[in-house]
Design a protein around this motif. Structure first.
Motif, mmCIF file in Angstrom:
data_model
loop_
_atom_site.group_PDB
_atom_site.id
_atom_site.type_symbol
_atom_site.label_atom_id
_atom_site.label_comp_id
_atom_site.label_asym_id
_atom_site.label_seq_id
_atom_site.Cartn_x
_atom_site.Cartn_y
_atom_site.Cartn_z
ATOM 1 N N ASP A 1 0.868 -1.149 0.092
ATOM 2 C CA ASP A 1 0.005 -0.033 0.126
ATOM 3 C C ASP A 1 0.782 1.228 0.043
ATOM 4 N N TYR A 2 1.880 1.140 0.281
ATOM 5 C CA TYR A 2 2.883 2.466 0.513
ATOM 6 C C TYR A 2 4.317 2.017 0.857
ATOM 7 N N ILE A 3 5.121 3.180 0.520
ATOM 8 C CA ILE A 3 6.726 3.151 0.372
ATOM 9 C C ILE A 3 7.162 4.307 1.106
ATOM 10 N N VAL A 4 7.658 3.886 2.166
ATOM 11 C CA VAL A 4 8.311 5.086 3.214
ATOM 12 C C VAL A 4 9.746 5.210 2.633
ATOM 13 N N ASN A 5 9.948 6.345 2.483
ATOM 14 C CA ASN A 5 11.652 6.805 2.314
ATOM 15 C C ASN A 5 12.119 7.944 3.305
ATOM 16 N N ILE A 6 13.209 7.554 3.989
ATOM 17 C CA ILE A 6 13.912 8.425 4.910
ATOM 18 C C ILE A 6 15.010 9.185 4.504
#
Length: 544
Positions: A199-204
């Protein structure tokens, strides 16, 4: 209606009026229309029916005078009784009953209780397939593979679990027909950490003013939505230090970021990420309220923490103290503490499931000798001391779990499997390199010398003999664990360089090969997508 006149083949599965074998699904079919179709199915109350002294409801269908239907004895039964009868039938029988009449399709079978039972048998969860079929432009056409959408227009809406089952069938068809797109999402070259789900991609990126970016995946042919999370002040300070490891885990309900046992929790509702709470995971619940609690000594002692998330339950281990904590993310309360080692250890792997916690550890003994253990806690109906320890020859690489079996993948040649029979735990071993469970919890797939074997878990548990079948020879590389997409398909590492195959465990063939250019690596395998990544972009293979 004479039920004996309905031909039902137990060995064939009928999906949308076409007989198919359950182990060899045929997804080609046609849409037919009836000139005399009447779908006005209604429930009416009968004043004359009395069962066990209780007044019940009966079922009737509006039937036009021009096209009378044969007498239907089921029309005189309460819907609850019909549901109980249908639940006693096999899966293939239920599928066949869809085409008996419009009353069976619209009313008798259109019950959540029936399809929830089928979905449970196939391990199909509503939450896993809730985002399917959102590309309406494809459903408006009556193309092959989308007859169910047209069927809904003719017959009306389905109950939730039947709709979920059809979403699952749609994924099966898309993979079978190679009918799914590849989506490319550019990424910032300075991203320091990424985490992917269906459902989503998290980038830090700690160098950005807004360091946490979320890319919302809405399915094929939908615009990509990018948003930046509102960040906790304490999290921002820890990220800016760039000294401590940041870990991320998430599901459809929660996103959790962790630095040195300090967790920051976001709740997720309809793609909206909302700050929930942050806390330090340790016995003293008051710890973390003061600024001086986050000194360098505390943070350095908790660098090696590991955690896992199951629904709303977060499990975290502190290797420095040999302690396990379980936190309920709905309330923010840490409600259980377990001591899994009296000596300082290395935690190689951990897994949290519905009522079990699994930890793989390495303990350093005298003269440089290492001891490897897999520890399994059963939290359901057991005291906190009820645990199982399994000595291993090599460290645990990962745990894989179904509701009735736990597999401990390790770097040795023998893999232990723990099953529960009549409240007793049983351990058996298979010599294999990698393995995967069938999503329906019936089989274990494992590899030996580039071949895939199928171990019949249920039959082997009920008899004294192991039931094993070789289903692929010299087909895969042993460099990657077998990873299930659903009960029909596995993702395997191909023998060809930098490529993967989607393997059909029922037909015993590869249905799709994915050839990658140099630099790509696998980062996610889910029910709805596979995600690869390199330094420049994400490549999302979307099944829906």
């Amino acid at each position: 209606m004479n039920i004996d006149s309905v031909q039902i083949e137990l060995d064939n599965m009928n999906i949308d009026c076409v007989n198919t074998k359950s182990d060899n699904m045929n997804i080609d079919y046609t849409i037919t229309k009836s000139d005399n179709m009447n779908i006005d199915c209604t429930r009416t109350e009968s004043d004359n029916m009395n069962i066990d002294g209780k007044r019940t409801e009966s079922i009737s269908s509006s039937i036009s005078e021009e096209s009378p239907e044969p007498y239907d004895i089921f029309r005189q039964l309460p819907l609850e009784v019909i549901t109980k009868i249908v639940r006693q039938l096999s899966f293939n029988d239920v599928i066949s009953l869809k085409s008996v009449s419009k009353a069976w399709r619209c009313l008798y079978l259109n019950q959540n209780e029936i399809w929830a039972n089928i979905c449970d048998d196939l391990n199909i969860r509503v939450i896993d397939y809730s985002r399917c079929l959102n590309d309406r432009s494809r459903h408006d056409s009556e193309c092959k593979g989308y007859a169910e959408a047209a069927s809904e227009k003719l017959f009306g809406p389905l109950c939730d679990y039947w709709l979920t089952f059809n979403h699952y069938i749609m994924i099966i068809r898309n993979i079978k027909n190679n009918d799914f797109p590849t989506i490319y999402i550019p990424r910032c070259s300075r991203d320091e950490y990424s985490y992917c789900t269906d459902d989503y991609i998290v980038n830090i990126n700690s160098y950005n003013k807004q360091p946490i970016q979320v890319i919302v995946l809405s399915g094929a042919n939908k615009p990509i939505v990018k948003k930046y999370l509102k960040i906790f002040d304490q999290l921002k300070k820890l990220i800016r230090l760039r000294k401590y490891p940041l870990k991320v885990i998430g599901n459809k309900r929660y996103l959790v970021l962790e630095i040195c046992s300090v967790i920051f929790v976001y709740s997720i509702v309809r793609t909206e990420f909302t700050q929930s709470f942050f806390k330090v995971i340790r016995k003293n619940v008051e710890f973390g309220l003061n600024q001086e609690d986050f000194d360098s000594k505390f943070l350095n002692e908790h660098r090696e923490t590991k955690f896992d998330l199951y629904d709303h339950k977060l499990a975290m281990v502190h290797p420095s103290t040999g302690t396990l904590f379980i936190t309920d993310l709905r309330t923010g309360k840490t409600y259980k503490e377990l001591k899994f080692s009296s000596k300082r250890c290395i935690v190689n792997s951990m897994k949290c499931s519905d009522y079990r916690i699994m930890i793989g550890i390495t303990i350093m003994k005298k003269k440089g000798i290492e001891e490897y253990l897999a520890i399994v806690y059963h939290m359901k109906g057991c005291s906190q001391d009820n645990r199982l320890k399994i000595p291993l020859l090599k460290p645990v690489s990962q745990f894989k779990v179904t509701n009735n079996c736990i597999g401990v993948e390790n770097k040795g040649t023998a893999t232990p499997f723990i099953t529960k029979i009549d409240s007793y735990l049983k351990v058996f071993w298979l010599e294999c390199e990698t393995f995967s469970f069938d999503c329906t919890r019936k089989y274990i797939y494992y590899t030996v010398n580039q071949s895939i074997f199928q171990y019949d878990l249920l039959k082997s548990m009920l008899s004294k003999f192991e039931v094993v079948q070789k289903i692929a020879i010299n087909a895969i590389s042993n460099l990657l664990p077998l990873t299930p997409i659903n009960d029909r398909y596995l993702l395997v590492r191909s023998t060809f360089s930098n490529s993967y195959d989607i393997f059909d465990v029922k037909e015993h063939i590869s249905v799709r090969s994915i050839q990658l250019t140099a630099g790509y690596s696998l980062v996610h395998v889910g029910k709805l997508s596979i995600v690869f990544s390199n330094s420049k972009e994400f490549m999302v293979v979307a099944f829906n």
